[in-house]
Design an enzyme around this catalytic site. Structure first.
Site, PDB file in Angstrom:
ATOM      1  N   PHE A   1       3.075  10.034  -0.256  1.00 42.37           N
ATOM      2  CA  PHE A   1       4.031   8.924  -0.309  1.00 42.37           C
ATOM      3  C   PHE A   1       3.592   7.939  -1.378  1.00 42.37           C
ATOM      4  O   PHE A   1       2.479   7.429  -1.326  1.00 42.37           O
ATOM      5  CB  PHE A   1       4.163   8.215   1.039  1.00 42.37           C
ATOM      6  CG  PHE A   1       5.231   7.152   1.018  1.00 42.37           C
ATOM      7  CD1 PHE A   1       6.570   7.502   1.115  1.00 42.37           C
ATOM      8  CD2 PHE A   1       4.909   5.812   0.855  1.00 42.37           C
ATOM      9  CE1 PHE A   1       7.571   6.533   1.040  1.00 42.37           C
ATOM     10  CE2 PHE A   1       5.904   4.835   0.785  1.00 42.37           C
ATOM     11  CZ  PHE A   1       7.231   5.192   0.887  1.00 42.37           C
TER      12      PHE A   1
ATOM     13  N   ASP B   1      -4.014   6.414  -5.370  1.00 43.20           N
ATOM     14  CA  ASP B   1      -3.063   5.491  -4.752  1.00 43.20           C
ATOM     15  C   ASP B   1      -3.718   4.958  -3.485  1.00 43.20           C
ATOM     16  O   ASP B   1      -3.735   5.631  -2.457  1.00 43.20           O
ATOM     17  CB  ASP B   1      -1.752   6.236  -4.438  1.00 43.20           C
ATOM     18  CG  ASP B   1      -0.735   5.345  -3.720  1.00 43.20           C
ATOM     19  OD1 ASP B   1      -1.109   4.251  -3.260  1.00 43.20           O
ATOM     20  OD2 ASP B   1       0.438   5.771  -3.597  1.00 43.20           O
TER      21      ASP B   1
ATOM     22  N   LYS C   1      -0.136  -3.235  -0.102  1.00 47.37           N
ATOM     23  CA  LYS C   1      -0.158  -3.588   1.329  1.00 47.37           C
ATOM     24  C   LYS C   1      -1.142  -4.702   1.757  1.00 47.37           C
ATOM     25  O   LYS C   1      -0.735  -5.829   1.936  1.00 47.37           O
ATOM     26  CB  LYS C   1      -0.381  -2.317   2.146  1.00 47.37           C
ATOM     27  CG  LYS C   1       0.808  -1.352   1.974  1.00 47.37           C
ATOM     28  CD  LYS C   1       0.884  -0.315   3.057  1.00 47.37           C
ATOM     29  CE  LYS C   1       2.253   0.328   3.104  1.00 47.37           C
ATOM     30  NZ  LYS C   1       2.452   1.534   2.294  1.00 47.37           N
TER      31      LYS C   1
HETATM   32  C1  PLP Z   1       3.392   2.007   1.389  1.00 47.19           C
HETATM   33  C2  PLP Z   1       2.900   2.858   0.301  1.00 47.19           C
HETATM   34  C3  PLP Z   1       3.470   2.827  -0.982  1.00 47.19           C
HETATM   35  C4  PLP Z   1       4.692   2.010  -1.304  1.00 47.19           C
HETATM   36  O1  PLP Z   1       4.453   0.638  -1.200  1.00 47.19           O
HETATM   37  P1  PLP Z   1       5.706  -0.371  -1.198  1.00 47.19           P
HETATM   38  O2  PLP Z   1       5.040  -1.726  -1.213  1.00 47.19           O
HETATM   39  O3  PLP Z   1       6.495  -0.104   0.037  1.00 47.19           O
HETATM   40  O4  PLP Z   1       6.476  -0.118  -2.434  1.00 47.19           O
HETATM   41  C5  PLP Z   1       2.907   3.603  -1.968  1.00 47.19           C
HETATM   42  N1  PLP Z   1       1.845   4.382  -1.718  1.00 47.19           N
HETATM   43  C6  PLP Z   1       1.266   4.434  -0.505  1.00 47.19           C
HETATM   44  C7  PLP Z   1       0.073   5.299  -0.305  1.00 47.19           C
HETATM   45  C8  PLP Z   1       1.771   3.688   0.549  1.00 47.19           C
HETATM   46  O5  PLP Z   1       1.227   3.774   1.762  1.00 47.19           O
END
Ligand code: PLP
Length: 398
Positions: A135, A220, A249
C-alpha cells in the site's frame, strides 16, 4: 443513527466504511463518543497518534505556533521547517528532507526523484518495482504502485512505470529488473496489506541488488516510522541503508505532514523540480518537531518495542486458547491477529461494544496499532476485552 451520522450520509461523499460511532474527544490512548462512551483506542487514527490523543507537548507546540506564524510560502525560510529537517537528518542515515502533506505525496515525490535519478544516471530508466499486497497511497500513480488489483481496476488506465511483483521474493525483483528500472520501493512491514513482515534476509538482498544494479532503494515507512516498530525507523532493524525513506502518519502527532528523506548521492532535484504550497508549513512542522523531539528524548521507540513484545506475548496466549486464532504477527506496536475464518468484522463490532477500537485489516485478521505510549495496564485491558469478544464470536460460530 445520530444526527451527525445522518448528516454525513446526506452531505459527505460516501467513500468510507464507517463504524457507527462519532468521536468527539481524545486523551492519551482513550477517545469518547458523542454519548460520552469511552473507548480504548488501538487504531490510533491509523497509526497516526503515536503519542496518543492531544499530547500536551504537541498541543502546546501547535498552540504557540498558531499564535506566531501559521503559514508562509516556501519562498521564505521558516524556523520549524529547518528544525524538523535537522532533527530527522541527525537521527537517520539520510542527508536531506522534503516536506509534503501526506504519505501518498511523500511516495509520489520519492518516485519523481527516482525518475530524475534514472534519467541522469541510468539512461532514462523510469520504472519502479513495488510488491503485491503493498500500500503506497491513493493518488493515481500510487494506485499503480500499490500492488492490489481491486484498488487499480476502476481507475484504469493507470500511469505507466510501475511493476508489482510478489513480496519477499528477491528472484521476482531480479527478474523484473530491466534497462527501464530506476528503483525498488518496499514497505518493511506491509501494514494495510495485513501486517506481513519482510524477511530480514530479503531486505538485505534487495538492498544489495539495488546497489549492484544502480537502482534507488526506497523504503516506505509511512506506517512503520516514528517509533512504531521499536526503533525510530524500521530500516534500523534490518542492517540496511536505503537511499530514500518516506514518512507521514506518525510524524506530526496528528497534524497532516509527510516527508521524504534522501541520501546526498541521490538528491538529484534542483530548484523548481518539486514543491508543495502547504508542504513544510510552520504549523505542521512545529507539530512534527514537538512530536519527534518528545519521541526521541523519552525513548518512545524503546517503550513501543517492550510494550509491543508484552502485548504480542499476551495475544499469543489468547491464540493458544482459541484454536481458530492461527497467528499473531508484527513488530513493536504494529500487530495483527489472524483467524482461520472471516470473522474480523464481528470481532471489530464486538470490541466496539465493549469499548475497544481495533481495525479489521482483512476479512480474517484484525490489526492493532495503538498509541506508542500505552501502559501495560492498557495492553491488559485490550487483551481482556478481546478475550471476551473472541469467546462470544467463537461460541456463535459453533
Ligand atoms: C497510509 C500509508 C500510505 C498513504 O498515506 P496517506 O497519508 O493516506 O496518503 C502510504 N504508504 C503506507 C505504507 C501507508 O501505510
Amino acid at each position: 443513527m445520530s444526527r451527525w451520522q445522518e448528516l454525513e450520509r446526506r452531505y459527505y461523499l460516501q467513500v468510507a466504511r464507517r463504524l457507527p460511532v462519532t468521536l468527539v474527544r481524545g486523551e492519551g490512548a482513550r477517545v469518547w463518543d458523542e454519548d460520552g462512551k469511552e473507548y480504548l483506542d488501538f487504531v490510533g487514527g491509523w497509526a497516526v497518534n503515536n503519542l496518543g490523543h492531544c499530547h500536551p507537548a504537541v498541543v502546546d507546540a501547535i498552540t504557540q505556533q498558531a499564535r506566531t506564524l501559521i503559514h508562509t510560502s516556501n519562498q521564505f525560510y521558516t524556523v520549524p521547517q529547518v528544525q524538523l529537517a535537522q532533527l530527522l537528518v541527525e537521527n537517520s542515515v539520510f542527508d536531506r528532507v522534503f516536506f509534503c502533506n501526506s504519505g501518498a505525496e511523500a511516495n509520489e515525490g520519492a518516485v519523481k526523484l527516482a525518475r530524475k535519478y534514472g534519467r541522469l544516471r541510468r539512461n532514462g530508466a523510469y520504472e519502479v518495482i513495488t510488491t503485491l499486497n503493498s500500500f503506497h497511497g491513493r493518488t493515481l500513480a500510487m494506485v499503480a504502485a500499490t500492488g492490489k488489483p481491486h484498488y487499480q481496476e476502476p481507475f484504469k488506465p493507470l500511469p505507466p512505470g510501475f511493476v508489482n511483483v510478489p513480496f519477499n521474493s528477491l528472484e521476482a525483483i531480479q527478474q523484473a529488473t530491466t534497462d527501464r528500472t530506476c528503483a525498488v520501493m518496499l514497505e518493511l512491514i506491509q501494514g494495510e496489506g495485513g501486517v506481513y513482515e519482510a524477511d530480514p534476509e530479503y531486505v538485505r538482498a534487495v538492498s544489495r541488488w539495488c546497489r549492484e544494479q544502480g537502482l534507488l532503494f526506497i523504503v516506505d515507512e509511512v506506517q512503520t516510522g516514528i517509533g512504531r516498530t521499536g526503533t525510530l525507523f524500521a530500516y534500523q532493524q534490518y542492517g540496511v541503508e536505503p537511499d530514500v525513506m518516506t514518512l507521514a502518519k506518525g510524524l506530526g502527532g496528528g497534524v497532516p505532514i509527510g516527508a521524504f528523506l534522501v541520501k546526498e548521492d541521490a538528491a538529484v532535484f534542483e530548484p523548481g523540480d518539486h514543491g508543495s504550497t502547504f508542504g513544510g508549513n510552520p504549523l505542521a512542522c512545529a507539530a512534527g518537531f514537538a512530536t519527534l523531539t518528545y519521541v526521541i528524548e523519552n525513548d518512545i521507540p524503546g517503550h513501543a518495542g517492550r510494550i509491543g513484545a508484552y502485548l504480542k506475548a499476551r495475544l499469543n496466549n489468547l491464540r493458544s486458547r482459541y484454536e481458530w486464532v492461527t497467528e499473531v504477527r508484527g513488530r513493536g506496536l504494529l500487530l495483527a491477529v489472524q483467524f482461520d475464518r472471516e470473522v474480523s468484522e464481528r470481532v471489530v463490532l464486538g470490541c466496539l461494544e465493549e469499548g475497544l477500537l481495533v481495525n479489521g485489516v482483512t476479512p480474517s485478521a484484525i490489526r492493532l496499532m495503538p498509541p506508542l505510549i500505552i501502559t501495560e495496564a492498557e495492553a491488559d485491558q485490550a487483551v481482556s476485552i478481546l478475550d471476551s469478544v473472541l469467546a462470544r464470536v467463537g461460541a456463535a460460530a459453533v
